[in-house]
Design a protein around this motif. Structure first.
Motif, PDB file in Angstrom:
ATOM      1  N   UNK A  90       0.831  -1.210   0.000  1.00 54.18           N
ATOM      2  CA  UNK A  90       0.000   0.000   0.000  1.00 54.18           C
ATOM      3  C   UNK A  90       0.864   1.258   0.000  1.00 54.18           C
ATOM      4  N   UNK A  91       1.931   1.261   0.788  1.00 54.97           N
ATOM      5  CA  UNK A  91       2.813   2.425   0.830  1.00 54.97           C
ATOM      6  C   UNK A  91       3.553   2.596  -0.492  1.00 54.97           C
ATOM      7  N   UNK A  92       3.990   1.512  -1.106  1.00 52.44           N
ATOM      8  CA  UNK A  92       4.616   1.593  -2.434  1.00 52.44           C
ATOM      9  C   UNK A  92       3.676   2.263  -3.426  1.00 52.44           C
ATOM     10  N   UNK A  93       2.418   1.856  -3.388  1.00 54.66           N
ATOM     11  CA  UNK A  93       1.428   2.410  -4.303  1.00 54.66           C
ATOM     12  C   UNK A  93       1.195   3.890  -4.011  1.00 54.66           C
ATOM     13  N   UNK A  94       1.140   4.242  -2.738  1.00 57.05           N
ATOM     14  CA  UNK A  94       0.863   5.628  -2.353  1.00 57.05           C
ATOM     15  C   UNK A  94       1.966   6.587  -2.808  1.00 57.05           C
ATOM     16  N   UNK A  95       3.228   6.173  -2.669  1.00 59.58           N
ATOM     17  CA  UNK A  95       4.340   7.055  -3.049  1.00 59.58           C
ATOM     18  C   UNK A  95       4.833   6.796  -4.473  1.00 59.58           C
ATOM     19  N   UNK A  96       4.167   5.893  -5.180  1.00 62.02           N
ATOM     20  CA  UNK A  96       4.495   5.529  -6.564  1.00 62.02           C
ATOM     21  C   UNK A  96       5.941   5.059  -6.705  1.00 62.02           C
ATOM     22  N   UNK A  97       6.311   4.140  -5.821  1.00 62.79           N
ATOM     23  CA  UNK A  97       7.641   3.532  -5.871  1.00 62.79           C
ATOM     24  C   UNK A  97       7.520   2.173  -6.559  1.00 62.79           C
ATOM     25  N   UNK A  98       8.531   1.757  -7.294  1.00 64.44           N
ATOM     26  CA  UNK A  98       8.463   0.457  -7.971  1.00 64.44           C
ATOM     27  C   UNK A  98       8.680  -0.690  -6.985  1.00 64.44           C
ATOM     28  N   UNK A  99       8.092  -1.832  -7.293  1.00 64.30           N
ATOM     29  CA  UNK A  99       8.305  -3.006  -6.448  1.00 64.30           C
ATOM     30  C   UNK A  99       9.673  -3.618  -6.727  1.00 64.30           C
ATOM     31  N   UNK A 100      10.121  -3.555  -7.974  1.00 64.80           N
ATOM     32  CA  UNK A 100      11.429  -4.058  -8.372  1.00 64.80           C
ATOM     33  C   UNK A 100      12.108  -3.007  -9.237  1.00 64.80           C
ATOM     34  N   UNK A 101      13.425  -2.984  -9.213  1.00 65.84           N
ATOM     35  CA  UNK A 101      14.140  -2.065 -10.107  1.00 65.84           C
ATOM     36  C   UNK A 101      14.384  -2.781 -11.438  1.00 65.84           C
ATOM     37  N   UNK A 102      14.575  -1.986 -12.464  1.00 71.85           N
ATOM     38  CA  UNK A 102      14.781  -2.601 -13.770  1.00 71.85           C
ATOM     39  C   UNK A 102      16.207  -3.147 -13.870  1.00 71.85           C
ATOM     40  N   UNK A 103      16.418  -4.138 -14.720  1.00 71.71           N
ATOM     41  CA  UNK A 103      17.752  -4.750 -14.809  1.00 71.71           C
ATOM     42  C   UNK A 103      18.760  -3.814 -15.468  1.00 71.71           C
ATOM     43  N   UNK A 104      19.983  -3.931 -15.040  1.00 74.28           N
ATOM     44  CA  UNK A 104      21.050  -3.151 -15.644  1.00 74.28           C
ATOM     45  C   UNK A 104      21.279  -3.605 -17.070  1.00 74.28           C
ATOM     46  N   UNK A 105      21.625  -2.685 -17.978  1.00 73.54           N
ATOM     47  CA  UNK A 105      21.765  -3.077 -19.389  1.00 73.54           C
ATOM     48  C   UNK A 105      22.916  -4.036 -19.661  1.00 73.54           C
ATOM     49  N   UNK A 106      23.972  -4.022 -18.872  1.00 78.34           N
ATOM     50  CA  UNK A 106      25.117  -4.885 -19.142  1.00 78.34           C
ATOM     51  C   UNK A 106      25.055  -6.214 -18.402  1.00 78.34           C
ATOM     52  N   UNK A 107      23.962  -6.470 -17.687  1.00 83.49           N
ATOM     53  CA  UNK A 107      23.849  -7.751 -17.000  1.00 83.49           C
ATOM     54  C   UNK A 107      23.616  -8.835 -18.027  1.00 83.49           C
TER      55      UNK A 107
END
Length: 156
Positions: A90-107
């Motif tokens: 609920x707090x993630x949704x309220x502050x519009x934070x992502x649940x996961x970060x996107x992968x790094x391009x060089x991974x």
């Protein structure tokens, strides 16, 4: 970006989105590999992966900070701070934070290919296996026919 600039940014984001102060340390940790950041339960510090700032810039950094601050504030309030908890979601949704970060391009996330290939002598079904198996002991799961190793692509 330096450590002291990161500290100021985390304090600013905390006040702006959570209306609560961040009273611990925010650090860059270059040893982080698979995550954008982490919240440390014992020390209440937040560690951020500097590779995300270098790859995606300040916008992605702020989203990672918001995610870690969700863990931080909920844990200090005694509420559910884990990814599976409703308070956290609920707090993630309220502050519009992502649940996961996107992968790094060089991974380089390659699928591990099979080391051994076996075929059934009766029906021809092919099995891919990472580990070697005893063909005298095991039979085909489809027709109970005998198996034979047809290829090994181990690098040793």
């Amino acid at each position: 970006m330096e450590q002291n600039e990161l500290q100021k940014l985390v304090e600013q984001v905390s006040l702006q989105f959570f209306q609560k102060p961040f009273q611990h340390k925010a650090l860059f940790n270059p040893r982080l590999r698979t995550t954008g950041g982490r919240y440390l339960l014992r020390s209440h510090n937040i560690e951020i992966n500097p590779k995300y700032y270098e790859a995606f810039g300040e916008e992605e950094l702020i989203s990672i900070i918001k995610h870690e601050l969700c863990h931080y504030h909920l844990h200090l309030e005694g509420k559910g701070y884990r990814h599976r908890d409703n308070d956290f979601r609920a707090l993630l949704h309220r502050v519009q934070a992502p649940r996961y970060c996107r992968p790094l391009p060089n991974q380089n996330r390659q699928a591990v290919s099979a080391h051994y290939l076996y075929a059934c002598l009766q029906c021809g079904l092919v099995y891919e296996r990472k580990r070697k198996m005893n063909t005298q002991r095991y039979v085909c799961g489809k027709c109970h026919g005998k198996l034979r190793m047809i290829k090994t692509n181990r690098e040793s």
